[in-house]
Design a protein around this motif. Structure first.
Motif, PDB file in Angstrom:
ATOM      1  N   ARG A   1       0.806  -1.646   0.208  1.00 49.62           N
ATOM      2  CA  ARG A   1       0.214  -0.079   0.338  1.00 49.62           C
ATOM      3  C   ARG A   1       0.682   1.603  -0.070  1.00 49.62           C
ATOM      4  O   ARG A   1       1.778   1.325   0.563  1.00 49.62           O
ATOM      5  CB  ARG A   1      -1.271   0.329   1.601  1.00 49.62           C
ATOM      6  CG  ARG A   1      -1.532  -1.372   0.947  1.00 49.62           C
ATOM      7  CD  ARG A   1      -3.125  -1.051   2.977  1.00 49.62           C
ATOM      8  NE  ARG A   1      -3.686  -1.729   2.769  1.00 49.62           N
ATOM      9  CZ  ARG A   1      -5.142  -2.079   2.223  1.00 49.62           C
ATOM     10  NH1 ARG A   1      -4.943  -0.883   1.266  1.00 49.62           N
ATOM     11  NH2 ARG A   1      -5.392  -3.068   1.997  1.00 49.62           N
ATOM     12  N   LYS A   2       0.789   2.557  -0.225  1.00 47.99           N
ATOM     13  CA  LYS A   2       1.252   3.485  -0.554  1.00 47.99           C
ATOM     14  C   LYS A   2       0.091   5.226   0.214  1.00 47.99           C
ATOM     15  O   LYS A   2      -0.253   5.035  -0.175  1.00 47.99           O
ATOM     16  CB  LYS A   2       0.852   3.823  -1.765  1.00 47.99           C
ATOM     17  CG  LYS A   2       1.777   3.484  -2.663  1.00 47.99           C
ATOM     18  CD  LYS A   2       2.149   3.544  -4.261  1.00 47.99           C
ATOM     19  CE  LYS A   2       3.067   3.388  -4.791  1.00 47.99           C
ATOM     20  NZ  LYS A   2       3.307   3.801  -6.344  1.00 47.99           N
ATOM     21  N   ASP A   3      -0.313   4.206   1.596  1.00 50.04           N
ATOM     22  CA  ASP A   3      -1.118   5.415   2.527  1.00 50.04           C
ATOM     23  C   ASP A   3      -0.402   6.054   3.120  1.00 50.04           C
ATOM     24  O   ASP A   3       1.067   5.820   3.185  1.00 50.04           O
ATOM     25  CB  ASP A   3      -0.924   4.074   3.623  1.00 50.04           C
ATOM     26  CG  ASP A   3      -2.297   3.241   3.055  1.00 50.04           C
ATOM     27  OD1 ASP A   3      -3.150   3.610   2.006  1.00 50.04           O
ATOM     28  OD2 ASP A   3      -2.262   2.011   3.542  1.00 50.04           O
ATOM     29  N   PRO A   4      -0.623   6.868   3.394  1.00 48.64           N
ATOM     30  CA  PRO A   4      -0.119   8.514   3.872  1.00 48.64           C
ATOM     31  C   PRO A   4       0.660   7.468   5.833  1.00 48.64           C
ATOM     32  O   PRO A   4      -0.102   6.895   5.742  1.00 48.64           O
ATOM     33  CB  PRO A   4      -0.779   9.751   4.197  1.00 48.64           C
ATOM     34  CG  PRO A   4      -2.301   9.003   4.118  1.00 48.64           C
ATOM     35  CD  PRO A   4      -2.428   7.751   3.436  1.00 48.64           C
ATOM     36  N   LYS A   5       1.096   8.518   5.823  1.00 46.84           N
ATOM     37  CA  LYS A   5       1.333   8.096   7.571  1.00 46.84           C
ATOM     38  C   LYS A   5       0.554   8.067   8.754  1.00 46.84           C
ATOM     39  O   LYS A   5      -0.300   8.968   8.295  1.00 46.84           O
ATOM     40  CB  LYS A   5       2.688   9.013   8.118  1.00 46.84           C
ATOM     41  CG  LYS A   5       3.741   8.642   9.122  1.00 46.84           C
ATOM     42  CD  LYS A   5       4.672   9.251   9.769  1.00 46.84           C
ATOM     43  CE  LYS A   5       5.133   9.326  10.790  1.00 46.84           C
ATOM     44  NZ  LYS A   5       6.146   9.994  11.465  1.00 46.84           N
TER      45      LYS A   5
ATOM     46  N   GLN B   1      -2.930   1.348   9.361  1.00 49.13           N
ATOM     47  CA  GLN B   1      -2.517   1.002   8.941  1.00 49.13           C
ATOM     48  C   GLN B   1      -1.466   0.281   9.437  1.00 49.13           C
ATOM     49  O   GLN B   1      -0.520  -0.083   9.633  1.00 49.13           O
ATOM     50  CB  GLN B   1      -1.321   1.887   8.457  1.00 49.13           C
ATOM     51  CG  GLN B   1      -2.169   3.176   7.344  1.00 49.13           C
ATOM     52  CD  GLN B   1      -2.680   4.498   7.758  1.00 49.13           C
ATOM     53  OE1 GLN B   1      -3.937   3.767   8.966  1.00 49.13           O
ATOM     54  NE2 GLN B   1      -2.456   5.435   7.296  1.00 49.13           N
ATOM     55  N   LEU B   2      -1.623   0.249  10.949  1.00 45.99           N
ATOM     56  CA  LEU B   2      -1.040   0.596  12.338  1.00 45.99           C
ATOM     57  C   LEU B   2      -1.502  -1.187  12.921  1.00 45.99           C
ATOM     58  O   LEU B   2      -1.197  -2.166  13.639  1.00 45.99           O
ATOM     59  CB  LEU B   2      -0.494   0.892  13.400  1.00 45.99           C
ATOM     60  CG  LEU B   2      -0.135   1.803  12.943  1.00 45.99           C
ATOM     61  CD1 LEU B   2       0.556   2.506  13.747  1.00 45.99           C
ATOM     62  CD2 LEU B   2       1.933   1.438  12.010  1.00 45.99           C
ATOM     63  N   CYS B   3      -2.774  -1.363  12.559  1.00 45.32           N
ATOM     64  CA  CYS B   3      -3.311  -3.237  12.998  1.00 45.32           C
ATOM     65  C   CYS B   3      -2.759  -4.742  12.401  1.00 45.32           C
ATOM     66  O   CYS B   3      -2.241  -4.764  11.006  1.00 45.32           O
ATOM     67  CB  CYS B   3      -4.332  -3.781  12.708  1.00 45.32           C
ATOM     68  SG  CYS B   3      -5.556  -4.856  12.987  1.00 45.32           S
ATOM     69  N   PRO B   4      -2.252  -5.152  13.179  1.00 43.30           N
ATOM     70  CA  PRO B   4      -1.258  -6.411  12.670  1.00 43.30           C
ATOM     71  C   PRO B   4      -2.056  -7.037  12.364  1.00 43.30           C
ATOM     72  O   PRO B   4      -1.345  -7.862  11.553  1.00 43.30           O
ATOM     73  CB  PRO B   4      -1.178  -7.033  14.105  1.00 43.30           C
ATOM     74  CG  PRO B   4      -1.483  -5.680  15.425  1.00 43.30           C
ATOM     75  CD  PRO B   4      -2.600  -4.906  15.020  1.00 43.30           C
TER      76      PRO B   4
END
Length: 261
Positions: free
Chosen positions: A48-52, A60-63
């Protein structure tokens, strides 16, 4: 590595150790096509090319989401093509290249690449099934099932006028070349394919659910060629090809995986 990634890695390690199985399974990929090998690009790991992320609780940080995404490999579309169905005066459906003289493909190329299945093989009388050659071969020397799915993790501005058919089979026993089958629901709309766009995904099921797959380019060895010849196109002669798995296991060489290099 983020704290969430590290947690996922630790959980996977613990599960692998408890099962006594490895955490990495190597799968080889190759292309088996008589000509024009250059149009078939290598499968790529989904990314993915998601923003920070703005929050520690961001998706984006979900395991679980990270682990799900990283198990998909993207196979890119090999051609630029716009197809459409038309009805003739008698009401019969005809598949046409909607790009006409501006098409990137010649008629012979289209004939080599895809065909409309006979109507008696459709799932619904008003939904033609189009089958493309997708000559990717995936090889593994340990139990591993390949799962082929539509590219549902990508967003497309224009929805395709039907649905890709999925598939699942044991690639350690039955490493046959794939196909891309499309069931056409809305005959009033064209099917637009663009070279390089996500065409379909492959993912893999292994004995250890926490294991990750390492995809490597496979050498097309004489042993693999011979084995492929023994299982390709058997559906032309028999139904229920899954019933042939035991015989395939009997004649399969002990080792087929051989990474290039």
């Amino acid at each position: 590595m983020s704290r969430e990634d590290q947690f996922a890695e630790e959980v996977g390690r613990e599960e692998a150790e408890s099962r006594g199985k490895g955490r990495t399974v190597t799968v080889g990929w190759s292309v088996r096509f008589p000509t024009s090998d250059a149009i078939w690009a290598a499968p790529k790991a989904f990314s993915r090319k998601d923003p920070k992320p703005a929050s520690a609780k961001s998706v984006q940080l979900c395991p679980a989401a990270i682990d799900f995404d990283r198990r998909h490999f993207v196979v890119p579309c090999p051609v630029d093509l716009t197809l459409a169905f038309k009805r003739d005066a008698s009401g019969q459906l005809t598949l046409t290249d909607a790009d006409g003289d501006q098409s990137a493909m010649r008629p012979q190329g289209r004939a080599n690449l895809f065909q409309v299945q006979p109507p008696n093989e459709w799932r619904h009388p008003e939904r033609p099934v189009l089958q493309f050659t997708a000559p990717y071969v995936f090889v593994c020397d340990e139990p591993c099932w390949i799962v082929q799915t539509p590219p549902y993790l990508h967003w497309f501005p224009e929805q395709r006028p039907g649905m890709q058919m999925g598939g699942r089979f044991p690639t350690h026993v039955w490493p046959r070349p794939l196909a891309w089958a499309f069931e056409w629901y809305d005959l009033s709309k064209p099917l637009v394919l663009k070279r390089g766009d996500p065409w379909f995904y492959v993912s893999f099921e292994t004995e250890n659910p926490s294991a990750h797959v390492r995809l490597v380019e496979q050498e097309m060895t004489p042993e693999l060629e011979k084995y492929l010849d023994s299982i390709i196109d058997v559906s032309n002669y028999v139904n229920r090809t899954y019933s042939l798995f035991d015989e395939a296991k009997r004649i399969r060489p002990e080792t087929l995986l051989k990474p290039k290099g």
